[in-house]
Design a protein around this motif. Sequence first.
Motif, PDB file in Angstrom:
ATOM      1  N   VAL A   1       0.842  -1.201   0.000  1.00  0.00           N
ATOM      2  CA  VAL A   1       0.000   0.000   0.000  1.00  0.00           C
ATOM      3  C   VAL A   1       0.876   1.251   0.000  1.00  0.00           C
ATOM      4  O   VAL A   1       0.644   2.196  -0.768  1.00  0.00           O
ATOM      5  N   LEU A   2       1.902   1.253   0.859  1.00  0.00           N
ATOM      6  CA  LEU A   2       2.802   2.400   0.920  1.00  0.00           C
ATOM      7  C   LEU A   2       3.538   2.598  -0.408  1.00  0.00           C
ATOM      8  O   LEU A   2       3.733   3.728  -0.860  1.00  0.00           O
ATOM      9  N   ARG A   3       3.942   1.501  -1.025  1.00  0.00           N
ATOM     10  CA  ARG A   3       4.643   1.599  -2.307  1.00  0.00           C
ATOM     11  C   ARG A   3       3.750   2.233  -3.369  1.00  0.00           C
ATOM     12  O   ARG A   3       4.190   3.092  -4.145  1.00  0.00           O
ATOM     13  N   VAL A   4       2.488   1.785  -3.408  1.00  0.00           N
ATOM     14  CA  VAL A   4       1.559   2.333  -4.397  1.00  0.00           C
ATOM     15  C   VAL A   4       1.297   3.808  -4.121  1.00  0.00           C
ATOM     16  O   VAL A   4       1.300   4.640  -5.035  1.00  0.00           O
ATOM     17  N   GLN A   5       1.083   4.168  -2.855  1.00  0.00           N
ATOM     18  CA  GLN A   5       0.855   5.562  -2.508  1.00  0.00           C
ATOM     19  C   GLN A   5       2.048   6.426  -2.906  1.00  0.00           C
ATOM     20  O   GLN A   5       1.871   7.524  -3.450  1.00  0.00           O
ATOM     21  N   ASN A   6       3.251   5.946  -2.628  1.00  0.00           N
ATOM     22  CA  ASN A   6       4.445   6.705  -2.994  1.00  0.00           C
ATOM     23  C   ASN A   6       4.610   6.812  -4.508  1.00  0.00           C
ATOM     24  O   ASN A   6       5.028   7.854  -5.021  1.00  0.00           O
ATOM     25  N   ALA A   7       4.278   5.721  -5.203  1.00  0.00           N
ATOM     26  CA  ALA A   7       4.395   5.745  -6.662  1.00  0.00           C
ATOM     27  C   ALA A   7       3.426   6.765  -7.261  1.00  0.00           C
ATOM     28  O   ALA A   7       3.776   7.509  -8.193  1.00  0.00           O
ATOM     29  N   ILE A   8       2.215   6.814  -6.726  1.00  0.00           N
ATOM     30  CA  ILE A   8       1.223   7.781  -7.207  1.00  0.00           C
ATOM     31  C   ILE A   8       1.693   9.213  -6.945  1.00  0.00           C
ATOM     32  O   ILE A   8       1.622  10.088  -7.812  1.00  0.00           O
ATOM     33  N   GLU A   9       2.211   9.440  -5.721  1.00  0.00           N
ATOM     34  CA  GLU A   9       2.702  10.778  -5.390  1.00  0.00           C
ATOM     35  C   GLU A   9       3.897  11.162  -6.251  1.00  0.00           C
ATOM     36  O   GLU A   9       4.054  12.319  -6.655  1.00  0.00           O
ATOM     37  N   ASP A  10       4.749  10.171  -6.548  1.00  0.00           N
ATOM     38  CA  ASP A  10       5.924  10.433  -7.379  1.00  0.00           C
ATOM     39  C   ASP A  10       5.496  10.831  -8.788  1.00  0.00           C
ATOM     40  O   ASP A  10       6.060  11.766  -9.392  1.00  0.00           O
ATOM     41  N   LEU A  11       4.494  10.135  -9.323  1.00  0.00           N
ATOM     42  CA  LEU A  11       3.993  10.466 -10.657  1.00  0.00           C
ATOM     43  C   LEU A  11       3.370  11.860 -10.670  1.00  0.00           C
ATOM     44  O   LEU A  11       3.528  12.626 -11.628  1.00  0.00           O
ATOM     45  N   ARG A  12       2.645  12.182  -9.601  1.00  0.00           N
ATOM     46  CA  ARG A  12       2.063  13.519  -9.512  1.00  0.00           C
ATOM     47  C   ARG A  12       3.169  14.578  -9.467  1.00  0.00           C
ATOM     48  O   ARG A  12       3.084  15.621 -10.114  1.00  0.00           O
ATOM     49  N   HIS A  13       4.201  14.284  -8.680  1.00  0.00           N
ATOM     50  CA  HIS A  13       5.312  15.210  -8.523  1.00  0.00           C
ATOM     51  C   HIS A  13       5.992  15.467  -9.875  1.00  0.00           C
ATOM     52  O   HIS A  13       6.425  16.596 -10.159  1.00  0.00           O
ATOM     53  N   LYS A  14       6.091  14.405 -10.682  1.00  0.00           N
ATOM     54  CA  LYS A  14       6.741  14.523 -11.991  1.00  0.00           C
ATOM     55  C   LYS A  14       5.754  14.934 -13.086  1.00  0.00           C
ATOM     56  O   LYS A  14       6.114  14.981 -14.259  1.00  0.00           O
ATOM     57  N   ARG A  15       4.512  15.191 -12.676  1.00  0.00           N
ATOM     58  CA  ARG A  15       3.444  15.601 -13.602  1.00  0.00           C
ATOM     59  C   ARG A  15       3.196  14.549 -14.690  1.00  0.00           C
ATOM     60  O   ARG A  15       2.908  14.873 -15.851  1.00  0.00           O
TER      61      ARG A  15
ATOM     62  N   SER B   1       7.866   9.614   1.697  1.00  0.00           N
ATOM     63  CA  SER B   1       6.581  10.135   1.232  1.00  0.00           C
ATOM     64  C   SER B   1       6.478  11.634   1.455  1.00  0.00           C
ATOM     65  O   SER B   1       5.880  12.357   0.658  1.00  0.00           O
ATOM     66  N   GLY B   2       7.084  12.131   2.530  1.00  0.00           N
ATOM     67  CA  GLY B   2       7.075  13.560   2.786  1.00  0.00           C
ATOM     68  C   GLY B   2       7.872  14.310   1.742  1.00  0.00           C
ATOM     69  O   GLY B   2       7.494  15.385   1.286  1.00  0.00           O
ATOM     70  N   GLU B   3       9.009  13.707   1.340  1.00  0.00           N
ATOM     71  CA  GLU B   3       9.844  14.350   0.329  1.00  0.00           C
ATOM     72  C   GLU B   3       9.165  14.332  -1.024  1.00  0.00           C
ATOM     73  O   GLU B   3       9.149  15.311  -1.762  1.00  0.00           O
ATOM     74  N   VAL B   4       8.540  13.176  -1.360  1.00  0.00           N
ATOM     75  CA  VAL B   4       7.878  13.059  -2.645  1.00  0.00           C
ATOM     76  C   VAL B   4       6.700  14.012  -2.729  1.00  0.00           C
ATOM     77  O   VAL B   4       6.375  14.566  -3.758  1.00  0.00           O
ATOM     78  N   GLY B   5       6.037  14.197  -1.578  1.00  0.00           N
ATOM     79  CA  GLY B   5       4.853  15.034  -1.562  1.00  0.00           C
ATOM     80  C   GLY B   5       5.118  16.515  -1.627  1.00  0.00           C
ATOM     81  O   GLY B   5       4.218  17.321  -1.777  1.00  0.00           O
ATOM     82  N   ASP B   6       6.383  16.945  -1.520  1.00  0.00           N
ATOM     83  CA  ASP B   6       6.701  18.364  -1.601  1.00  0.00           C
ATOM     84  C   ASP B   6       6.358  18.907  -2.976  1.00  0.00           C
ATOM     85  O   ASP B   6       6.485  18.218  -3.995  1.00  0.00           O
TER      86      ASP B   6
END
Length: 361
Positions: A226-240, A353-358
């Motif tokens: 679950v954490l991996r998927v959440q981080n992957a989604i946030e990473d994709l958002r971060h990279k637009r 996740s905090g870093e990715v979410g910036d």
Amino acid sequence: MEIAEVFDLARWYQDQGPKTGRLYQELQTVLQHNASQNQKQPVREPLEKLISALKALPMAELSFQQVAHLDDMGVACFLGVRGAEFVERVVTQSSYDPATSASEIKTATDTVNATVGTFQNLANTLKAAAFKTDNEAEKLDSDTAMARIQFRQDASIRNIAEMKKWSGDWNDIARGIGHLVGETPHDMKVVGASKGSIIVCVTGSMMLISAFAFMSKKVSGIVLDVLRVQNAIEDLRHKRLWNDTIEKSMKDDLKKREGALVDEIIAGLKERAGDGFVQEHDAHLTTAVKKYVDFSKKGGEVDYLQPPEPEFEEDQAMGDHEESQSLLVTELRDLISEIRSIKSESLLLEDMSGEVGDDPQ
């Protein structure tokens, strides 16, 4: 934590902290030199030595509570795989800046080294106050193991109604898993509890606690997914690069994995029990697994105390009971190590996740 665990943590850190601090210092010295001098020194060797040592730290020897305490002290993020990720990110990031890297590594170095003295002073103070290094209450016989059920986040106990609810659920969990080894909830003893995020200490036979640990490992894996998927989604958002279709696909894949989890755990537990499982208890086992998964998804955790390795005379042949017991202890120790390794990776993902979410600059 119990006082004995504080002593254990202090001993662990006094053994691991100084050499870790020295390696941090070696890297920091090179970075500081490169930040202030035109003639640069090679960073690779001290960097790789530190990262390898951090990854090799025996973090699995520490309980969830001990790691959480290191977090509270601000040093856990510089240790183990989390520390290795921190160092690698700080030193090898694309916008490499020797001055900034040297400053961040110095902060880590100072924290790691200062904590050695903190634990030394703490241990000395506790001994002077006549606290004992061993907890007599937690000395178990060779056929018994201990687990700690932590009621936290949405699985917390804030009132009597919630206590009744979770007590009922854990009675069902203990009954269903107990059927695997011919035991009942009465055989799982409550031997202690802590306030705050309520932690209930229980003991049971080595076979029973091993079955619980097997289930915990499986559930910890899906929590990590679950954490991996959440981080992957946030990473994709971060990279637009994110869109609704990608997110839906990733979440659907995760739901399929979660949906198969209960059946997977039940099948694994039955396989472990072999002929010891009676089919008429199938409904109880299913209920137990479903309620344990629900407990975990709401933030509840179960940690396990490492049983000591069985001691046998070298020149004495083991009987059937001793051999069986030795195998159980080895299995439980391996399961606990795997659970704590998964927990370490989960904490690393939570850090990231905090870093990715910036917000991107």
